[in-house]
Structures are given as C-alpha cells and as structure tokens.
Design a protein around this motif. Structure first.
Motif, short mmCIF file in Angstrom:
data_model
loop_
_atom_site.label_atom_id
_atom_site.label_comp_id
_atom_site.label_asym_id
_atom_site.label_seq_id
_atom_site.Cartn_x
_atom_site.Cartn_y
_atom_site.Cartn_z
N GLU A 128 0.86 -1.23 0.16
CA GLU A 128 0.11 0.03 -0.10
C GLU A 128 0.99 1.38 -0.04
O GLU A 128 0.50 2.07 -0.64
CB GLU A 128 -0.97 -0.01 1.20
N ASN B 200 3.78 1.73 -1.47
CA ASN B 200 4.17 2.22 -2.78
C ASN B 200 3.59 1.87 -3.84
O ASN B 200 3.68 2.16 -4.91
CB ASN B 200 5.44 1.16 -3.02
N ASP B 201 2.16 1.96 -3.67
CA ASP B 201 1.08 1.97 -4.69
C ASP B 201 0.67 3.48 -5.08
O ASP B 201 0.03 4.10 -4.46
CB ASP B 201 -0.16 1.53 -3.89
N ARG B 202 1.62 3.84 -6.05
CA ARG B 202 1.53 5.29 -6.58
C ARG B 202 0.05 5.50 -7.33
O ARG B 202 -0.09 6.59 -7.61
CB ARG B 202 2.70 5.41 -7.30
N SER B 203 -0.69 4.62 -7.44
CA SER B 203 -1.96 4.98 -8.20
C SER B 203 -2.82 5.51 -7.25
O SER B 203 -3.96 6.09 -7.55
CB SER B 203 -2.54 3.91 -8.69
N ARG B 204 -2.51 5.17 -5.92
CA ARG B 204 -3.60 6.11 -4.92
C ARG B 204 -3.45 7.55 -4.73
O ARG B 204 -2.19 8.06 -4.96
CB ARG B 204 -3.53 5.34 -3.69
N ASP B 205 -4.37 8.25 -4.49
CA ASP B 205 -4.29 9.72 -4.24
C ASP B 205 -3.81 10.21 -3.05
O ASP B 205 -4.89 9.71 -2.10
CB ASP B 205 -5.75 10.18 -4.81
N GLY C 271 5.71 13.23 -5.89
CA GLY C 271 6.41 11.82 -6.32
C GLY C 271 7.48 11.17 -5.46
O GLY C 271 7.59 10.29 -5.82
N TRP D 125 8.11 9.27 -2.91
CA TRP D 125 7.46 8.36 -1.86
C TRP D 125 8.47 7.46 -0.90
O TRP D 125 7.87 7.04 0.14
CB TRP D 125 6.56 7.50 -2.36
#
Length: 112
Positions: free
Chosen positions: A3, A5-10, A42, A44
């Motif tokens: 979770e 490193n899930d860069r698709s989340r806002d 970006g 993270w």
C-alpha cells in the motif's frame, strides 16, 4: 502491491502548513515544507527523498533528522512510519592517498 508504494492512490494535493519553514535537516538546511512538497511531487520513499533533497547526507549522516523525515513522509502518505522502507545508507568515506595503501601492503608482506 504494498500500500505504501501504490502510486496509483491519491494522497491529495499539497497544502502549505504554518510550520513548513521549520528546518528538519540542519546539515543541508531542508525544511519540513520541502519534504512535504517532495512527497506530493512523487518522492514516496526515504531513498528518493534523500536523493532529491539530500536529507541525511550532511555531516551527521541523518543522525539528527532521519526520524523526523520518516515521520513527515509517513504522515503525508497516511501510513505509520514503520511501513516505510529504510533509506539506503552508506558509510562516510574520504579520499586516501595511495602511499598509505603501499605502506600497508609492505607491512603485510613483512617489508618495512
């Protein structure tokens, strides 16, 4: 996928805070706002923050700021600090003149 490193989340947009001018990394003079902005740009992971801003790369090698940086990044990502992967670290190095190596080799061979 992890979770963290899930860069698709806002994670939301960067909103300036009153304490953004607080110095977090004294050696490199990096502020809390710069770290927060980097996360929203970006960066993270702690290694990305270190490479981007140079936090933890000064004289203290992160001894005074690494915990603070980790806490700020975790808060911006909405996770607990323990979920963040530790930053890659290296031993501090300095140049050594070649004659020192030559002398050590002579001593190891029994020649002085």
């Amino acid at each position: 996928m992890n979770e963290v490193n899930d860069r698709s989340r806002d994670i939301g947009e960067y909103i300036p805070a009153l304490d953004d001018d607080q110095i977090i990394c004294r050696c490199e003079e990096i502020t809390k706002g710069e770290i927060r902005r980097a996360v929203h740009d970006g960066m993270w992971t702690l290694t990305e923050i270190r490479r981007y801003l140079r936090t933890g790369m000064g004289l203290c090698q992160g001894q005074t700021c690494s915990r603070l940086v980790k806490g700020i990044v975790a808060k911006e990502l909405g996770v607990v600090p323990d979920q963040l992967e530790p930053a890659t670290s290296r031993v501090p190095m300095r140049p050594i003149e070649m004659y020192i190596f030559a002398n050590e080799a002579k001593e190891a061979d029994g020649h002085e």
